[in-house]
Every structure is written in C-alpha cells, then in structure tokens.
Design a protein around this motif. Structure first.
Motif, PDB file in Angstrom:
ATOM      1  N   SER A 303      35.480  -7.787  24.206  1.00 47.35           N
ATOM      2  CA  SER A 303      36.033  -8.550  23.077  1.00 47.35           C
ATOM      3  C   SER A 303      35.143  -8.426  21.846  1.00 47.35           C
ATOM      4  CB  SER A 303      36.175 -10.027  23.478  1.00 47.35           C
ATOM      5  OG  SER A 303      36.570 -10.799  22.371  1.00 47.35           O
ATOM      6  N   LEU A 304      33.848  -8.510  22.056  1.00 52.00           N
ATOM      7  CA  LEU A 304      32.882  -8.402  20.960  1.00 52.00           C
ATOM      8  C   LEU A 304      32.984  -7.036  20.271  1.00 52.00           C
ATOM      9  CD1 LEU A 304      30.677 -10.154  19.670  1.00 52.00           C
ATOM     10  CD2 LEU A 304      29.047  -9.207  21.325  1.00 52.00           C
ATOM     11  N   LEU A 305      33.243  -5.997  21.055  1.00 45.05           N
ATOM     12  CA  LEU A 305      33.396  -4.643  20.497  1.00 45.05           C
ATOM     13  C   LEU A 305      34.497  -4.633  19.436  1.00 45.05           C
ATOM     14  CD1 LEU A 305      33.704  -1.352  22.590  1.00 45.05           C
ATOM     15  CD2 LEU A 305      35.265  -1.837  20.735  1.00 45.05           C
ATOM     16  N   TYR A 306      35.677  -5.136  19.795  1.00 49.48           N
ATOM     17  CA  TYR A 306      36.813  -5.100  18.869  1.00 49.48           C
ATOM     18  C   TYR A 306      36.561  -5.977  17.644  1.00 49.48           C
ATOM     19  CZ  TYR A 306      39.586  -2.500  22.248  1.00 49.48           C
ATOM     20  OH  TYR A 306      40.057  -1.518  23.093  1.00 49.48           O
ATOM     21  N   GLN A 307      35.988  -7.151  17.866  1.00 48.35           N
ATOM     22  CA  GLN A 307      35.736  -8.063  16.743  1.00 48.35           C
ATOM     23  C   GLN A 307      34.723  -7.474  15.759  1.00 48.35           C
ATOM     24  OE1 GLN A 307      35.243 -12.364  17.771  1.00 48.35           O
ATOM     25  NE2 GLN A 307      35.497 -11.655  19.885  1.00 48.35           N
ATOM     26  N   ALA A 308      33.629  -6.935  16.295  1.00 44.46           N
ATOM     27  CA  ALA A 308      32.561  -6.405  15.435  1.00 44.46           C
ATOM     28  C   ALA A 308      33.057  -5.210  14.621  1.00 44.46           C
ATOM     29  CB  ALA A 308      31.353  -6.004  16.283  1.00 44.46           C
ATOM     30  N   LEU A 309      33.803  -4.326  15.255  1.00 49.09           N
ATOM     31  CA  LEU A 309      34.307  -3.157  14.537  1.00 49.09           C
ATOM     32  C   LEU A 309      35.308  -3.562  13.454  1.00 49.09           C
ATOM     33  CD1 LEU A 309      34.184  -0.109  14.253  1.00 49.09           C
ATOM     34  CD2 LEU A 309      35.980   0.071  15.984  1.00 49.09           C
ATOM     35  N   ALA A 310      36.180  -4.527  13.764  1.00 50.66           N
ATOM     36  CA  ALA A 310      37.149  -5.008  12.768  1.00 50.66           C
ATOM     37  C   ALA A 310      36.426  -5.590  11.555  1.00 50.66           C
ATOM     38  CB  ALA A 310      38.070  -6.049  13.393  1.00 50.66           C
ATOM     39  N   ASN A 311      35.355  -6.334  11.799  1.00 50.90           N
ATOM     40  CA  ASN A 311      34.571  -6.898  10.693  1.00 50.90           C
ATOM     41  C   ASN A 311      33.966  -5.803   9.819  1.00 50.90           C
ATOM     42  OD1 ASN A 311      34.948  -9.624  11.021  1.00 50.90           O
ATOM     43  ND2 ASN A 311      32.926 -10.058  11.866  1.00 50.90           N
ATOM     44  N   GLU A 312      33.379  -4.789  10.448  1.00 52.46           N
ATOM     45  CA  GLU A 312      32.733  -3.699   9.694  1.00 52.46           C
ATOM     46  C   GLU A 312      33.748  -2.936   8.847  1.00 52.46           C
ATOM     47  OE1 GLU A 312      29.595  -3.188   9.426  1.00 52.46           O
ATOM     48  OE2 GLU A 312      28.628  -3.995  11.222  1.00 52.46           O
ATOM     49  N   VAL A 313      34.887  -2.604   9.449  1.00 58.52           N
ATOM     50  CA  VAL A 313      35.918  -1.840   8.731  1.00 58.52           C
ATOM     51  C   VAL A 313      36.457  -2.647   7.558  1.00 58.52           C
ATOM     52  CG1 VAL A 313      38.222  -0.812   8.915  1.00 58.52           C
ATOM     53  CG2 VAL A 313      36.552  -0.446  10.740  1.00 58.52           C
ATOM     54  N   ALA A 314      36.756  -3.928   7.794  1.00 59.75           N
ATOM     55  CA  ALA A 314      37.278  -4.777   6.717  1.00 59.75           C
ATOM     56  C   ALA A 314      36.291  -4.857   5.562  1.00 59.75           C
ATOM     57  CB  ALA A 314      37.584  -6.169   7.260  1.00 59.75           C
ATOM     58  N   GLY A 315      35.011  -4.991   5.898  1.00 59.31           N
ATOM     59  CA  GLY A 315      33.990  -5.087   4.847  1.00 59.31           C
ATOM     60  C   GLY A 315      33.928  -3.849   3.977  1.00 59.31           C
ATOM     61  N   VAL A 316      34.083  -2.667   4.592  1.00 59.32           N
ATOM     62  CA  VAL A 316      33.989  -1.403   3.848  1.00 59.32           C
ATOM     63  C   VAL A 316      35.202  -1.177   2.945  1.00 59.32           C
ATOM     64  CG1 VAL A 316      34.022   1.113   4.141  1.00 59.32           C
ATOM     65  CG2 VAL A 316      32.425  -0.256   5.448  1.00 59.32           C
ATOM     66  N   VAL A 317      36.398  -1.556   3.429  1.00 57.83           N
ATOM     67  CA  VAL A 317      37.607  -1.285   2.629  1.00 57.83           C
ATOM     68  C   VAL A 317      37.955  -2.434   1.681  1.00 57.83           C
ATOM     69  CG1 VAL A 317      38.538   0.228   4.432  1.00 57.83           C
ATOM     70  CG2 VAL A 317      39.256  -2.170   4.353  1.00 57.83           C
ATOM     71  N   GLY A 318      37.153  -3.504   1.698  1.00 54.32           N
ATOM     72  CA  GLY A 318      37.366  -4.592   0.738  1.00 54.32           C
ATOM     73  C   GLY A 318      38.342  -5.662   1.195  1.00 54.32           C
ATOM     74  N   ARG A 319      38.605  -5.733   2.502  1.00 51.35           N
ATOM     75  CA  ARG A 319      39.455  -6.802   3.031  1.00 51.35           C
ATOM     76  C   ARG A 319      38.584  -7.947   3.550  1.00 51.35           C
ATOM     77  NH1 ARG A 319      44.802  -5.633   4.627  1.00 51.35           N
ATOM     78  NH2 ARG A 319      44.629  -7.120   6.333  1.00 51.35           N
ATOM     79  N   LYS A 320      39.192  -9.124   3.727  1.00 48.98           N
ATOM     80  CA  LYS A 320      38.466 -10.263   4.278  1.00 48.98           C
ATOM     81  C   LYS A 320      38.123  -9.995   5.742  1.00 48.98           C
ATOM     82  CE  LYS A 320      38.915 -15.294   4.841  1.00 48.98           C
ATOM     83  NZ  LYS A 320      38.583 -15.406   6.262  1.00 48.98           N
ATOM     84  N   LYS A 321      36.885 -10.263   6.131  1.00 50.00           N
ATOM     85  CA  LYS A 321      36.489 -10.065   7.529  1.00 50.00           C
ATOM     86  C   LYS A 321      37.242 -11.061   8.412  1.00 50.00           C
ATOM     87  CE  LYS A 321      31.898  -8.137   6.698  1.00 50.00           C
ATOM     88  NZ  LYS A 321      30.454  -8.220   6.989  1.00 50.00           N
ATOM     89  N   PRO A 322      37.866 -10.582   9.495  1.00 47.69           N
ATOM     90  CA  PRO A 322      38.684 -11.477  10.323  1.00 47.69           C
ATOM     91  C   PRO A 322      37.887 -12.404  11.240  1.00 47.69           C
ATOM     92  CG  PRO A 322      38.757  -9.241  11.190  1.00 47.69           C
ATOM     93  CD  PRO A 322      37.987  -9.171   9.913  1.00 47.69           C
TER      94      PRO A 322
END
Length: 344
Positions: A303-322
């Motif tokens: 679960s941590l894998l998916y959450q951490a990656l989603a946060n990193e990707v959102a941060g790079v593309v300018g979306r709100k971190k989930p």
C-alpha cells in the motif's frame, strides 16, 4: 451510472456517452485475475497517477481518451468499443478488424523496453527464436546490460486469455492494421516511453520497461488516429527506486517462489499443448494450487508503494498530492527492504 464491466483491478461504468474507470484496491499478477487480498489506498493512488500521466502526456502532444478526474478513485474517459476475437477451431479469429473500424481498442499490447536488466524475458525468447532478432531490428543479441535508444518496441496479444508475443509476420496475418498504422504505433509508444522516463528520472526513479494500449480514432489520409487508452501506472510499468522494484513487480516478487507461481507456469504450458484456454482451471483443479494471502506487513508495504509513488508523480506534474506529505519513497524503501528480505 451503470456498471458494464467488473475487471480484476478496475470497474467500468457507463456515464451517458462516456466511460468511468473506478479503480479498486484489488490487484492481479501472472494473468490470474483478482488475488485474495486488497491493497489499501491502491485505487486512490492509481486514479491520481492515471490523471497525472494523461495530463502530462497531453501537454507533450500525445492524445488520449482521458477527459477528467471525477473523485478520489475515478476518472472519466471517452468510450471505445472492444471487438473481442472469436475462438474458432482452436485459434482466435480477428476478422472483425478487416473493415478498419474506428473508436475501438487496438487488440495489441505495445511493450517498450528502455533497459533490459538481469533475468529479462527477451533474452530467453531470442535464444529460442534467433530469427526474432531481425524482426526487432537488432543486429546482435542484447544482454542484461543493454540500454535501447530509442526504446525497443514489441507487440503482444491483448484480448486473448494469455498474452503471446507477435512477430511482424503474425501481425500482418491478423490483418488488424496497416503497415503505416503499425509504424505510428511504434513511434507513438517510443514518445510515451521517452517522456515518462524523463518524468520519473526527475525524482530518482528508473523506468525499465512498460506496456501501453491504444484505440483507433478517426481516419485521416489513409491512417487512423491513435489514442492512448486504459491506464498508465505502476501496474503497467517496471520501475525501480534505489534498486528495489517500485511497481507490480514488488507484488510479483512476494509470490515469485511460491508453489502457486510454479503451478501457474506449468498450467499455461499444459493449456498450450492441449490447445485450450482454460489454464486457470488446470492450475486449480489438476495441480491443486491457488494463491495464498499475503501477510499484514506485506500488504501495508505494498500500500505504501502506491501511495508514495502517487505523491511523487503528483508533485512533479503540479497536481495536489493525494496522501500525507510524510508518505515518501524513502519511507517505503526502508520498509520494503525488510519485507523483501523476509520473503526471499
């Protein structure tokens, strides 16, 4: 909204003339379908990443079926038809594609490879069939250290019970797309791979390979437009972070040395010999193997894998971190080292 398809990972709903992808916490590995456990927050993470990637690639000039995010676990997309091949006398019949349909799924999975790495499947397949080397446009046998620039492209079936890699000759015999459309499929996939590689590299993640899907759009000047469809995320990509698998490969490794995984491989071989689609029944009924549940610790780190990656990707593309700011790849890496060590 009307539920029209329940998949092993996501559910499809009809919303007027569009579709809604609702991502679940379910997961699937080795073509098995739904596994015994759920991975908490996986659905939210996948929905966030799908939107992030589609929006990012659109800015790079790569069109897709993505319309918008709907809520934490859902995205809205343009609808495309799925023309499933018929199973006739022991083989698949793709004649539905001979009339050059549009607004439908291209029945091919497109695989790109940027880096090979040890234990890759390509080397083994090339040793069995050296003629495939020329088919891929390679002049020499690649090794585990090979990097491809531009990315190497392969094709496999998408709508069959087990994926099988295809040669150019086999694709031509299927008569599903023109030579020009096949070349466009290759080029567009290389563009997707190159853009994703740059995105991941910006936060220290290495993209090795992945698979993408396309749909046929309207026809102009003798070729149908290609739209990127389905999803892009760690279930479709092979990623590593500081040497550890940051993708569905993490879940595969947790099951890699189990009796069930060995039985899956054997069942697929037997099904091929017997010219049947029912390898899963062979695994369950003849070889008496089903996947066991993961431990609580394995589920938490997945679960941590998916959450951490989603946060990193959102941060790079300018979306709100989930997810919470404290959910990072470094935190996941610390926990994952321990879990993988215990699983081997």
């Amino acid at each position: 909204m009307e539920l029209i398809y329940k998949g092993s990972v996501k559910d499809l709903y009809k919303k007027e003339n569009h579709l809604v992808f609702k991502y679940s916490n379910r997961y699937s590995i080795f073509d098995w379908g739904e596994m015994p456990d759920e991975v908490p927050h996986k659905g939210e993470a996948l929905a966030s990443m799908a939107a992030s990637f589609f929006e990012y690639l659109a800015k790079k000039g790569i069109p897709s079926h993505f319309i918008s995010s709907l809520d934490a676990t859902s995205i809205e997309v343009q609808a495309v038809n799925v023309l499933r091949p018929d199973w006739i006398e022991g083989q698949y019949d793709y004649s539905a594609y001979q009339d050059r349909p549009i607004h439908c799924l291209v029945p091919l999975e497109v695989i790109f490879r940027k880096h090979l790495g040890q234990g890759n499947s390509l080397e083994g397949r090339l040793k069995k069939n050296p003629a495939y080397l020329a088919d891929l446009g390679l002049s020499q046998m690649p090794s585990g250290e090979t990097t491809f620039t531009p990315p190497l492209i392969e094709f496999s079936t998408k709508l069959e019970t087990s994926d099988r890699y295809l040669t150019r000759e086999e694709i031509a015999e299927m008569n599903i797309l023109s030579e020009g459309e096949l070349a466009n499929l290759r080029t567009q996939t290389q563009e997707v791979a190159t853009e994703l590689e740059k995105l991941f590299a910006s936060f220290g993640v290495k993209l090795w390979d992945g698979k993408v899907e396309f749909a046929f759009g309207p026809e102009t000047q003798g070729a149908r437009q290609l739209l990127l469809v389905d999803s892009i995320g760690p279930d479709e990509l092979r990623l590593t972070y500081e040497g550890l698998p940051l993708s569905k490969e993490f879940l595969r490794q947790l099951y890699g040395k189990t009796a069930w995984h060995e039985a899956v491989k054997k069942a697929k071989e037997l099904a091929q010999e017997r010219k049947t689609q029912n390898w899963k029944s062979i695994c369950r009924e003849e070889l008496k193997e089903d996947p066991k549940s993961l431990s609580q610790e394995q589920i938490e780190v997945s679960s941590l894998l998916y959450q951490a990656l989603a946060n990193e990707v959102a941060g790079v593309v300018g979306r709100k971190k989930p997810f919470a700011e404290s959910v990072t790849l470094k935190l996941w890496h610390q926990r994952a080292q321990q879990v993988l060590g215990n699983s081997l």
